[in-house]
Design an enzyme around this catalytic site. Structure first.
Site, PDB file in Angstrom:
ATOM      1  N   GLY A   1       0.824  -1.195   0.000  1.00  0.00           N
ATOM      2  CA  GLY A   1       0.000   0.000   0.000  1.00  0.00           C
ATOM      3  C   GLY A   1       0.864   1.251   0.000  1.00  0.00           C
ATOM      4  O   GLY A   1       2.075   1.196   0.227  1.00  0.00           O
ATOM      5  N   CYS A   2       0.217   2.395  -0.257  1.00  0.00           N
ATOM      6  CA  CYS A   2       0.960   3.658  -0.327  1.00  0.00           C
ATOM      7  C   CYS A   2       1.470   4.086   1.041  1.00  0.00           C
ATOM      8  O   CYS A   2       2.642   4.437   1.201  1.00  0.00           O
ATOM      9  CB  CYS A   2       0.097   4.752  -0.956  1.00  0.00           C
ATOM     10  SG  CYS A   2      -1.563   4.886  -0.278  1.00  0.00           S
ATOM     11  N   TYR A   3       0.581   4.051   2.058  1.00  0.00           N
ATOM     12  CA  TYR A   3       1.030   4.419   3.404  1.00  0.00           C
ATOM     13  C   TYR A   3       2.172   3.500   3.864  1.00  0.00           C
ATOM     14  O   TYR A   3       3.181   3.990   4.374  1.00  0.00           O
ATOM     15  CB  TYR A   3      -0.129   4.306   4.396  1.00  0.00           C
ATOM     16  CG  TYR A   3      -1.134   5.432   4.367  1.00  0.00           C
ATOM     17  CD1 TYR A   3      -0.741   6.754   4.524  1.00  0.00           C
ATOM     18  CD2 TYR A   3      -2.501   5.171   4.250  1.00  0.00           C
ATOM     19  CE1 TYR A   3      -1.687   7.790   4.541  1.00  0.00           C
ATOM     20  CE2 TYR A   3      -3.445   6.194   4.270  1.00  0.00           C
ATOM     21  CZ  TYR A   3      -3.034   7.499   4.415  1.00  0.00           C
ATOM     22  OH  TYR A   3      -3.972   8.514   4.443  1.00  0.00           O
TER      23      TYR A   3
ATOM     24  N   CYS B   1       5.563   4.334   2.141  1.00  0.00           N
ATOM     25  CA  CYS B   1       6.141   5.605   2.579  1.00  0.00           C
ATOM     26  C   CYS B   1       6.699   5.496   3.997  1.00  0.00           C
ATOM     27  O   CYS B   1       7.797   5.987   4.281  1.00  0.00           O
ATOM     28  CB  CYS B   1       5.065   6.687   2.485  1.00  0.00           C
ATOM     29  SG  CYS B   1       5.673   8.380   2.561  1.00  0.00           S
TER      30      CYS B   1
END
Lengths: 338, 338, 338, 338
Positions: A146-148, A151
Site C-alpha cells: 500500500g501507499c502508506y 512511505c
C-alpha cells in the site's frame, strides 16, 4: 518485449500503470480489463492516454500468454483472480491488499473476509524493492504494498534494521485524495475536504498491521505501530512524519549516515533535509529526511507520489526486478518539482 | 421576534440559513425539516452549529403559525410545498429554481418539468434587493435568485439600466464547489477538481435564462446572454467576469461613476478596483470592479460568497425587507478578508 | 463602551482584531497604528473592513486614555512599547512572543534577543481563558498565546491536569499559511506550498518551549515536548495531532469523560469525534477529539482558526474576562462550517 | 547528441528545461548559467533533478561550441545576451518576451524598454510549431511564445485561419501561480491567492499585443483582442476560455470538423469536449474543446501546462524541428491525468 496485461484498469492505479507502461522500453501493455467499461477505449476512461494507449477494455482477459499481469482489482476480488493467472504461467503483481497480510486471521480482522486463496498467500513476496530485492528477483508473484506502508516503511526500516530504536513508533501520515480512489465519497467531496486536513481511522486503518508486519520482518522483533492517517487537500503525493525513540542517543549526522549507508546505490531513494512532495510527484522517488527533536527522539519524514512509488510505479519496479531488467526501466525520470 | 422555519435543511443552504438566523436580532429559527434526517439534531448534520441551534429536524412542519418559511428544497420539490405555506399566511422565501422563470415553457425547457403551481408563479417576486426592493417590501412570496444570477446581474444591471451597452453580454463565471451542493459527484470528487478549473455546461446552464430574464427587466429590451460556468478548486466564493460592448465610448472613471451612483447607499455593494473573493467570503457583500479593455469594451468583475449573498444571506436580506427590518439585520458583519 | 486601540495593525492579526471588534457590544475600536501606513485608511490595508472601520492608521497612539490596548507588533518590538502603555493605565494584551516565556535565558535562546522589559515579564498572565481564567480576570496585562500553543495546550491540558499521561508528548501540528503572516516569503510562495504539506523547524520551533512551559504549569511536573510544525496548502485553520502515553490504560469512553468534565461549561470548547477545520474557521471555537491507538496510547486532535482562537479572538476573549464582560461578547457566532 | 546550454537556469522555466532535456534522446544538457548561483549544483536549486542533472551553474557560458542555447533570462536581459550567442553559431531559442513583438514601439510601450538588438528582432521566428513549422525548421533563432499566447492562439487560430469569425475576440484566461515565476510576491503569497481566483491587468497585460500579432498573422487581417488574465489557486496548468462571433452561423459539429482538419496529424493537439488541466499537466499537450452558445457565438476552451507547452516543452519542440529530429523527441509522454 514482454507482454503485460492489467486486470481492473478503470481506477487510478490502472490508469497510472498504463501511463507508465506506455513508455517502458521492455514491457508492452497489450490488454486491460474492466467489467463496467468492457468494449470502450481505455483512453475514454483515461483521456490523458489518448495517443498513447489504443486498446479497449476487455471484460476478462481473452488470452493466457501474458508474461506479466498486474491486478489492480479491489480488495476481496484479487484472491478470486490471482490463482488462475498464476497457473497460466504469467508473473503476477497484485496491487490489492489481499496478499499483504500473511496471517489469515489478521486478514479477516482488518478486511472482514475469509481468505479464499491461502495456498498462494505464502508464495506472495511483499514488494518493496529497496528492502526485499533478493526475494523479489526470484519471485513469480508479488504482493505490491500500500501507499502508506511504502512511505512509512522506507522511513523507518534503516533504524529498525540497525537495531537503533525502541519497538514503539508513531506514524503521522498525510495523504492526497487520489489515494482514496476514483469513486466519489462524502470524505473526498471537495466542499468537505478542499480547505482542511482531516484525520480518519486513527489507530484503526488497515494499513497499520501491514506496516507492523514489514517492520517486524526488518527488525527481527516485535514492533508497535501507532498509525494516524490524514486526508490532505492535495490531489497527488503523500508525506509521513514518523517518530521513534533511540535506544542510545545519536547525533543527527550519525543518523543521516545510517540512512546514506543503508540506501546506498538505491536509485529511487533520495536523502534530503526536508522531503518535498512536489519533488517526487509524477515520479517513483521517495525522499527521506531525518531530524532530531531533543535527546533520543528521532523524527523521520518521507514523501512519495502515492500513485507511483505508492502503487503503480513500485509495481513496475518489482516487475523489472522479476524479469532482470534495469530496476529503473520505464521509471527513470524526475518528479515535476513545481 | 418573528418565528422562522426552514424546509429542507440538510444541505448547504439550509445550514447557512441556520448559521445566519441564529444571530438574527429579529428572527428566531424555530423549526427545520428534513425527510432523511427527521428526529436527529440539526447540529448532527451541521456540527458547526452545536451550541447555536438546538432543535431537531422534523419530517414536515408540525405547526402552521410561522411568520416566515424558507424553502431550501430541490428544484421540482418546492412547487409542491409552497402553495400550502402561502395559504398558511406565512411569508415564503423559496431558494429553489421553481419560481424564478416566469414562463412555464422556459421553465420546462430548462428544468425538464411541467410547472405544477402556475398560480403562485406570477406572485413570486424575484429577490435581488439592490434592484427590486420596492416590490420585495410589498411581497409575501419571494423567489430567491441563484448564485450565478445574483453575481452577474449585480455586475451588469447598472450598464443595462442606463442603456449604455449593447444587448449581447458574455459572462465568464467561476464558482466554488459548495455551489454544487452537499451530494458527492464525479465533478466534485477532489482528485477530479482539486487542482483544476473546469468549464461545464457552456451555453447550456439553467441559470442562463434566469440571468437573461432579470437583465431584460432591468434593461427594458431584449438581452442575449452567453454564460460559461467554471468550477474552481475553492470551497466558498464566486467570481464573474462580464464582457459588454458600450454603445458609445466612455472612460473608466465615467463608468465607475455610473456604478457609484447606481448603488449609492446600498449596504452590501462595495465598489473596488479588483473584487476579492476573500473579502466577501463569509459575508453578504458583493464586490464589483469595472475596467476598460480597449475602446468601447467594458469588463465588469463581481465577487460574492455563493452561500451567503448567492443564497441564504440574500434570502434573509429579502426577509428583512418584507418585514420592514433594517435591511442588514443579522447580516451586518464583514467577510473574513483572509 | 470601552475604548480600544490596536498597535501594529497592518498585519493579519491586526486586521482580525478589527474584524472582530467592529461588532463587539462593549468595546469600540478607536485607534490603530502602523508606521508604514500612517495616514492611510485602515480599510485600504484591509479592504474587507470598508463600511465597518472608518479610522486611519496613526504612526503612534496620539492619546493615552484607552481602556485597552492590543499590541500586534512583531516579536522584539512589543517589549519597547508595552511599558509605557501599562503606565498609561490601559489594560494591555500583547499578541507577540515577548512576554510568553518567563525565563529570560529561554527567551534569549529562542528569540535571539536580550529581554528589555524584565519588570513586566513577571506581571504578564499567559492568556488561555479555559485554563487560567481566574488569573486573567485579575490581570492588567496579558501575554496572548501563539496559535500552535493554544491548539496543542488545549488538546493536552486535561490529561496532564489529571496526571493521566507520561511526561513525553508528541505534537504533529498542521498550520495554514496565514499563520506565517502577511509578508511574502519563499515558504509561502504559492508554487512552493500550494500542492504540498511541508514540515519545517522540526524540533526547533520557538513555540516548543512555550507549549512546554504551559503544560508544565498545568501538570505540576516536567514535560517533554516533541513539536513538529507543518505548512498546509490552506489559508485559515490549524490542526494538531497529539500523541501521549497513558500511565495506566483507560478506554476511550473514560478518556472522553475526562475531557467533557474538564471543559464543562467552556463556551468555546467543542468535543467531537473528529475535529473539523471547516467547523471552526471564522470562529473562536476549538474542536477536540480523543482516540485510542492500541493499549495505553492516546491520540488527541484539536482544530482552531489560527487567526481567531489562535490569536485575535482569544485576545478579545481575554479582554472580556479582564473587564468582566460576558466571556463570549463579540465572539458568539459559529464557524463557517463549509 | 547535440550539446545544449541554458542561460538563466535558476527559475521555473530553467528547471523545466533541465527536467525535459535530461531524458531527451538527441540533446544533452551540458551547461546552465545563473549569476546568483554560480558554482552551486543545479540540483541544489532544483532538488528534484538530483540524480539526473549533475552539472553546476556557471556565471556565464565558458565555451562557445554549443549546438543550441536556450535563454531563460528575464525580459530586458535576453537582448543583451542573444547577439553573441547567435554569432557563436549556436541555434538560439529565447524564452523571454524580448523578441516576440516585431514593432519596437509596441515593445517599448508594453515592456518599457528601448530595444537594443533590432537587428536580430527581424530574424526571430515566433515559435508555435503547430502554426509556423515551416519557418521554424529553417530558423536559427526562435522567439518562444508566452504561456497565455500559446494557449489562446492555439484555441483561436483555426477559426481565424479559415476566416470564420469576426475580428474581435475575448480571451478569459486562468493561469496557475507557477506562471508568475519563482520570486515571491504579494500576489502569489499563499494567504492572498490560495482560496481565490484573482483577475489582474485586465485589458493591460503585455501578452495581449503578442496574441494580437500572432492572430493577425494567421488571419491576414486586423484582430482585436480583449484579454483578461486571472490567477488560479493551482500550481501548474492554464485554461483559456475564448469567445468569438461567427461570420455565418455553423453548428458545433461543423466547427469541430474545422479543428480536426486544421490540427490533423499534430501530435500535441488533442481535441476533446471539455479540456482538462489535469490531463495536460506534466506534458506538452494542448487540449482544445469547442462549444456553441446560442446562434453565431462560439466558445473555444484550451488547456496546457504553462511550464511545458507554455514554455520549456514548446522550446524543445522548436529545437526538435530546427535540428530535424522527431518533433516529439524528449516530449513523447502523457500528462499526469490525476
Amino acid at each position: 518485449m514482454k507482454k503485460a496485461a492489467v486486470v481492473g484498469g478503470s481506477g487510478y492505479t490502472g490508469g497510472e500503470l498504463a501511463r507508465l507502461l506506455c513508455r517502458h522500453p521492455n514491457v508492452e501493455l497489450t490488454a486491460m480489463t474492466s467489467r463496467q467499461l468492457a468494449g470502450t477505449k481505455v483512453s475514454k476512461a483515461h483521456p490523458f492516454l489518448k495517443g498513447f494507449v489504443d486498446i479497449s477494455f476487455e471484460e476478462k482477459l481473452s488470452r493466457s500468454d501474458y508474461d506479466v499481469v498486474f491486478t489492480a482489482t479491489p480488495h476481496g476480488a484479487s484472491m478470486d483472480i490471482v490463482p488462475e493467472l498464476i497457473s497460466s504461467g504469467a508473473k503476477v503483481i497484485d496491487l490489492s491488499g489481499d496478499y499483504r497480510l500473511k496471517d489469515v486471521d489478521v486478514y479477516k480482522k482488518w478486511y472482514g473476509l475469509d481468505h479464499r486463496d491461502v495456498g498462494n498467500l505464502g508464495k506472495a513476496v511483499y514488494g518493496i524493492p529497496e528492502l526485499f530485492s533478493e526475494e523479489i528477483k526470484k519471485a513469480d508473484f508479488i504482493s505490491n504494498p500500500g501507499c502508506y506502508p511504502t512511505c512509512s516503511i522506507l522511513a523507518l526500516a534503516p533504524l529498525f534494521s540497525k537495531g537503533l530504536i525502541e519497538e514503539r513508533v508513531i506514524i503521522d501520515a498525510k495523504s492526497s485524495t487520489s489515494g482514496a480512489g476514483a469513486e466519489p465519497t462524502k470524505a473526498t467531496h471537495h466542499p468537505t475536504c478542499g480547505s482542511s486536513i482531516t484525520p480518519y481511522k486513527i489507530g484503526s486503518h488497515r494499513h497499520s498491521p501491514e506496516i507492523q508486519m514489514a517492520l517486524e520482518k526488518v527488525a527481527g522483533h516485535d514492533v508497535e505501530v501507532i498509525f494516524s492517517p490524514h486526508l490532505l487537500p492535495v490531489v497527488r503525493g503523500m508525506l509521513c512524519t514518523c517518530y521513534a525513540r533511540l535506544g542510545e542517543d545519536m547525533d543527527k549526522e550519525a543518523l543521516q549516515n545510517v540512512y546514506n549507508s543503508f540506501y546506498f546505490g538505491k536509485r529511487f531513494i533520495r536523502m534530503t533535509s526536508i522531503p518535498s512532495m512536489a519533488s517526487v510527484v509524477g515520479s517513483n522517488f521517495c525522499e527521506i529526511g531525518v531530524e532530531k527533536a531533543g535527546s533520543r527522539n528521532v523524527v523521520v519524514m518521507s514523501a512519495i507520489d502515492n500513485l507511483v512509488k505508492g502503487a503503480s510505479g513500485q509495481a513496475i519496479q518489482n516487475c523489472n526486478l522479476m524479469f532482470g531488467f534495469e530496476e529503473s526501466a520505464g521509471l527513470d525520470f524526475p518528479g515535476l518539482g513545481v
